[in-house]
Design an enzyme around this catalytic site. Structure first.
Site, PDB file in Angstrom:
ATOM      1  N   ASP A 126       0.845  -1.189   0.000  1.00 44.38           N
ATOM      2  CA  ASP A 126       0.000   0.000   0.000  1.00 44.38           C
ATOM      3  C   ASP A 126       0.877   1.234   0.000  1.00 44.38           C
ATOM      4  O   ASP A 126       1.859   1.319   0.751  1.00 44.38           O
ATOM      5  CB  ASP A 126      -0.915  -0.006   1.232  1.00 44.38           C
ATOM      6  CG  ASP A 126      -2.010   1.050   1.136  1.00 44.38           C
ATOM      7  OD1 ASP A 126      -2.355   1.452   0.014  1.00 44.38           O
ATOM      8  OD2 ASP A 126      -2.532   1.445   2.197  1.00 44.38           O
ATOM      9  N   HIS A 140      -3.783  14.336   0.501  1.00 43.68           N
ATOM     10  CA  HIS A 140      -4.005  13.491   1.683  1.00 43.68           C
ATOM     11  C   HIS A 140      -2.824  13.600   2.644  1.00 43.68           C
ATOM     12  O   HIS A 140      -3.009  13.808   3.860  1.00 43.68           O
ATOM     13  CB  HIS A 140      -4.205  12.041   1.246  1.00 43.68           C
ATOM     14  CG  HIS A 140      -4.249  11.063   2.386  1.00 43.68           C
ATOM     15  ND1 HIS A 140      -5.260  11.048   3.311  1.00 43.68           N
ATOM     16  CD2 HIS A 140      -3.387  10.084   2.759  1.00 43.68           C
ATOM     17  CE1 HIS A 140      -5.040  10.090   4.205  1.00 43.68           C
ATOM     18  NE2 HIS A 140      -3.906   9.498   3.891  1.00 43.68           N
ATOM     19  N   GLU A 165     -10.420   4.309   3.687  1.00 45.94           N
ATOM     20  CA  GLU A 165      -9.503   4.979   2.786  1.00 45.94           C
ATOM     21  C   GLU A 165      -9.892   4.598   1.362  1.00 45.94           C
ATOM     22  O   GLU A 165      -9.829   3.419   0.983  1.00 45.94           O
ATOM     23  CB  GLU A 165      -8.046   4.602   3.068  1.00 45.94           C
ATOM     24  CG  GLU A 165      -7.523   5.212   4.365  1.00 45.94           C
ATOM     25  CD  GLU A 165      -6.031   5.080   4.549  1.00 45.94           C
ATOM     26  OE1 GLU A 165      -5.497   5.761   5.435  1.00 45.94           O
ATOM     27  OE2 GLU A 165      -5.407   4.299   3.806  1.00 45.94           O
ATOM     28  N   GLU A 225      -9.275   4.099  -2.232  1.00 44.95           N
ATOM     29  CA  GLU A 225      -8.045   3.859  -2.984  1.00 44.95           C
ATOM     30  C   GLU A 225      -8.344   3.131  -4.305  1.00 44.95           C
ATOM     31  O   GLU A 225      -9.454   2.653  -4.540  1.00 44.95           O
ATOM     32  CB  GLU A 225      -7.059   3.034  -2.154  1.00 44.95           C
ATOM     33  CG  GLU A 225      -6.714   3.670  -0.806  1.00 44.95           C
ATOM     34  CD  GLU A 225      -5.508   3.041  -0.144  1.00 44.95           C
ATOM     35  OE1 GLU A 225      -4.697   2.412  -0.853  1.00 44.95           O
ATOM     36  OE2 GLU A 225      -5.374   3.191   1.090  1.00 44.95           O
ATOM     37  N   ASP A 252      -9.128   0.609   2.019  1.00 47.48           N
ATOM     38  CA  ASP A 252      -8.137   0.234   3.021  1.00 47.48           C
ATOM     39  C   ASP A 252      -8.653   0.647   4.399  1.00 47.48           C
ATOM     40  O   ASP A 252      -8.324   1.711   4.915  1.00 47.48           O
ATOM     41  CB  ASP A 252      -6.805   0.924   2.702  1.00 47.48           C
ATOM     42  CG  ASP A 252      -5.727   0.617   3.721  1.00 47.48           C
ATOM     43  OD1 ASP A 252      -5.771  -0.473   4.307  1.00 47.48           O
ATOM     44  OD2 ASP A 252      -4.851   1.473   3.923  1.00 47.48           O
ATOM     45  N   ARG A 265      -7.710   3.983  13.305  1.00 40.64           N
ATOM     46  CA  ARG A 265      -6.797   5.091  13.541  1.00 40.64           C
ATOM     47  C   ARG A 265      -6.223   5.094  14.958  1.00 40.64           C
ATOM     48  O   ARG A 265      -5.069   5.506  15.159  1.00 40.64           O
ATOM     49  CB  ARG A 265      -7.517   6.416  13.281  1.00 40.64           C
ATOM     50  CG  ARG A 265      -8.020   6.587  11.856  1.00 40.64           C
ATOM     51  CD  ARG A 265      -6.899   6.552  10.849  1.00 40.64           C
ATOM     52  NE  ARG A 265      -7.399   6.846   9.509  1.00 40.64           N
ATOM     53  CZ  ARG A 265      -6.695   6.715   8.400  1.00 40.64           C
ATOM     54  NH1 ARG A 265      -5.440   6.280   8.479  1.00 40.64           N
ATOM     55  NH2 ARG A 265      -7.211   6.991   7.232  1.00 40.64           N
ATOM     56  N   GLN A 316      -3.630   2.379  15.068  1.00 37.76           N
ATOM     57  CA  GLN A 316      -2.518   2.803  14.214  1.00 37.76           C
ATOM     58  C   GLN A 316      -1.658   3.863  14.903  1.00 37.76           C
ATOM     59  O   GLN A 316      -0.425   3.807  14.844  1.00 37.76           O
ATOM     60  CB  GLN A 316      -3.071   3.355  12.896  1.00 37.76           C
ATOM     61  CG  GLN A 316      -2.024   3.818  11.909  1.00 37.76           C
ATOM     62  CD  GLN A 316      -2.644   4.411  10.649  1.00 37.76           C
ATOM     63  OE1 GLN A 316      -3.866   4.471  10.506  1.00 37.76           O
ATOM     64  NE2 GLN A 316      -1.805   4.862   9.739  1.00 37.76           N
ATOM     65  N   LYS A 358      -4.192  -1.797  10.207  1.00 37.66           N
ATOM     66  CA  LYS A 358      -4.526  -1.934   8.786  1.00 37.66           C
ATOM     67  C   LYS A 358      -4.806  -3.375   8.371  1.00 37.66           C
ATOM     68  O   LYS A 358      -5.540  -3.610   7.408  1.00 37.66           O
ATOM     69  CB  LYS A 358      -3.346  -1.424   7.940  1.00 37.66           C
ATOM     70  CG  LYS A 358      -3.010   0.037   8.111  1.00 37.66           C
ATOM     71  CD  LYS A 358      -3.926   0.909   7.295  1.00 37.66           C
ATOM     72  CE  LYS A 358      -3.394   2.321   7.193  1.00 37.66           C
ATOM     73  NZ  LYS A 358      -4.212   3.170   6.311  1.00 37.66           N
ATOM     74  N   THR A 391      -8.994  -5.541   4.057  1.00 37.36           N
ATOM     75  CA  THR A 391      -8.909  -4.608   2.931  1.00 37.36           C
ATOM     76  C   THR A 391      -9.923  -5.093   1.903  1.00 37.36           C
ATOM     77  O   THR A 391      -9.816  -6.214   1.409  1.00 37.36           O
ATOM     78  CB  THR A 391      -7.505  -4.586   2.307  1.00 37.36           C
ATOM     79  OG1 THR A 391      -6.544  -4.245   3.311  1.00 37.36           O
ATOM     80  CG2 THR A 391      -7.431  -3.588   1.168  1.00 37.36           C
ATOM     81  N   GLU A 440      -9.664  12.859   7.468  1.00 39.10           N
ATOM     82  CA  GLU A 440      -9.605  14.186   6.865  1.00 39.10           C
ATOM     83  C   GLU A 440     -10.960  14.878   6.864  1.00 39.10           C
ATOM     84  O   GLU A 440     -11.059  16.075   7.155  1.00 39.10           O
ATOM     85  CB  GLU A 440      -9.105  14.081   5.427  1.00 39.10           C
ATOM     86  CG  GLU A 440      -7.707  13.518   5.262  1.00 39.10           C
ATOM     87  CD  GLU A 440      -7.456  13.149   3.819  1.00 39.10           C
ATOM     88  OE1 GLU A 440      -7.022  14.039   3.053  1.00 39.10           O
ATOM     89  OE2 GLU A 440      -7.717  12.005   3.440  1.00 39.10           O
TER      90      GLU A 440
END
Length: 409
Positions: free
Chosen positions: A121, A128, A194, A196, A228, A232, A235, A248, A252, A356
């Site tokens: 990844d 971002h 996420e 992607e 993904d 948080r 992480q 993570k 996925t 975000e």
């Protein structure tokens, strides 16, 4: 009056003969028999059965339970097979043989269409990365010193790539807020998305032989949407100093449809202007064909669109990512998957993560079900996309969706 053929599609259908993404399906009467299929409109063509019925020399590649043999066959074969498939669904003389081999999309079950070898990844959106830097380093430079010199990435967990529609169990792990005296264990309370784009490797490479920019299309078969999922809070506590791990690796989600690169010729676009000189192996300024893809993405939570990230804004291209991933001599394997990293644009409604969109939980989103900062149990996240195609028609990318279910612990 005769019934209209499922091959007679409405003008502008995003899954017309100009697209023909590949997938794997089963039917209710043969739930254990996986078959390679190609989407045409709202139907799936049994590609192997069609190849046999029409006496195609590609029957051995298409009469398979997954894409592996076709992926390994290489670019010239990919092109020839696509040309044959296009003829099968467009030439009237083939209809008698092909129509009985079409299955309604709603009547089949879709599966992961390839065996995942490795998963990498990346972190390729300047918007971002800048937003994340501003959130976590408000008094410093938002981008790390290396960001514009190389595509940053990490190796993920191949075994937890799951096909769209698979429930996502809320992960548990250690977390520690800055004000907490010690870490605690429990379900993630900052579960995120996420948005992607994933890329699927077909042709392998030899150990010790880097893959240069101009060989990208010799190795990469196609692309697809990818979510993904990210815890948080897990992480934030674990990632120093070695990067993402349990935050993570729990899941996925990927689309069941792989769109061949050849279907996206009209979507090729130049990447944003670079303001830092690149080392020769990443310098794409002299490449004849632009390395970016103009993909228009949308992210919905429980049916409400919360973001529309533009993939054309990605700073690093898929070709540059492949070149960097192999420049040390690392080899490619058939079935390798690598992802773009979160796709975000310059506007607030173009941000591809809740981190975000809510500025790390400060600004809640308003949904029909109530406010959201991060995902709650029962939330359903759906990502869709389209790209410009020939003569103004759109190329549809297969959606990826997942529902959050409570932690097992």
């Amino acid at each position: 009056m005769s019934e209209q053929s499922p091959l007679e599609l409405a003008d502008g259908d995003p899954f017309g003969p100009h697209n023909l993404p590949y997938g794997v399906f089963t039917t209710a009467d043969e739930p254990e028999r996986r078959r390679l299929g190609v989407r045409i409109g709202n139907h799936v063509l049994d590609a192997g059965a069609a190849a046999r019925a029409l006496g195609s020399p590609y029957a051995g590649l298409l009469d398979q339970p997954h894409l592996g043999p076709l992926l390994a066959a290489g670019r010239s074969t990919w092109r020839d097979v696509r040309r044959a498939l296009t003829a099968w669904v467009t030439v009237p003389a083939h209809r008698t043989a092909v129509e009985p081999l079409l299955h309604r999309l709603g009547d089949v079950t879709l599966h992961l269409p390839y065996e995942v070898a490795d998963y990498v990844d990346f972190y390729a959106s300047e918007h971002h990365a800048t937003n994340v830097g501003r959130i976590f380093r408000p008094d410093g430079e938002p981008l790390t010193p290396n960001w514009k010199h190389l595509p940053i990435g990490y190796h993920g967990r191949a075994g937890t790539l799951v096909v769209s529609g698979t429930d996502v169990v809320r992960p548990s792990g250690q977390r520690k807020a800055p004000s907490d005296p010690a870490p605690v264990f429990g379900p993630s309370v900052k579960l995120d998305i996420e948005a992607e784009v994933g890329f699927l490797v077909g042709t392998p490479s030899e150990l010790g032989s880097p893959v240069p920019l101009e060989r990208f299309e010799d190795h990469v078969f196609g692309l697809f949407l990818l979510n993904d999922w990210s815890a948080r809070d897990l992480q934030a506590w674990e990632y120093v100093p070695l990067g993402p791990f349990l935050g993570k690796s729990f899941a996925t989600s990927v689309s069941p449809w792989v769109t061949p690169l050849e279907a996206l010729e009209d979507a090729r676009t130049a990447p944003p202007a670079r303001d830092v000189p690149l080392l020769p192996y990443l310098d794409d300024s002299a490449e004849e064909r632009p390395g970016g893809f103009d993909l228009h993405m949308a992210v919905a939570i429980n049916g409400t669109v919360v973001a529309e990230p533009p993939f054309a804004s990605m700073y690093w291209t898929a070709a540059q990512q492949l070149a960097h991933m192999t420049v040390n001599g690392a080899s490619l394997r058939t079935g390798d998957v690598y992802a773009s990293g979160t796709v975000s644009g310059p506007e607030k409604d173009q941000r591809g993560s809740l981190l975000e969109l809510t500025w790390n939980g400060r600004d809640a989103l308003e949904l029909a079900e109530g406010k959201r900062t991060f995902l709650e149990d029962g939330d359903v996240v759906t990502m869709t996309a389209w790209a410009p195609g020939p003569d103004g028609v759109r190329v549809g990318l297969g959606e990826v969706t997942g529902r959050i279910v409570p932690s097992a612990r």
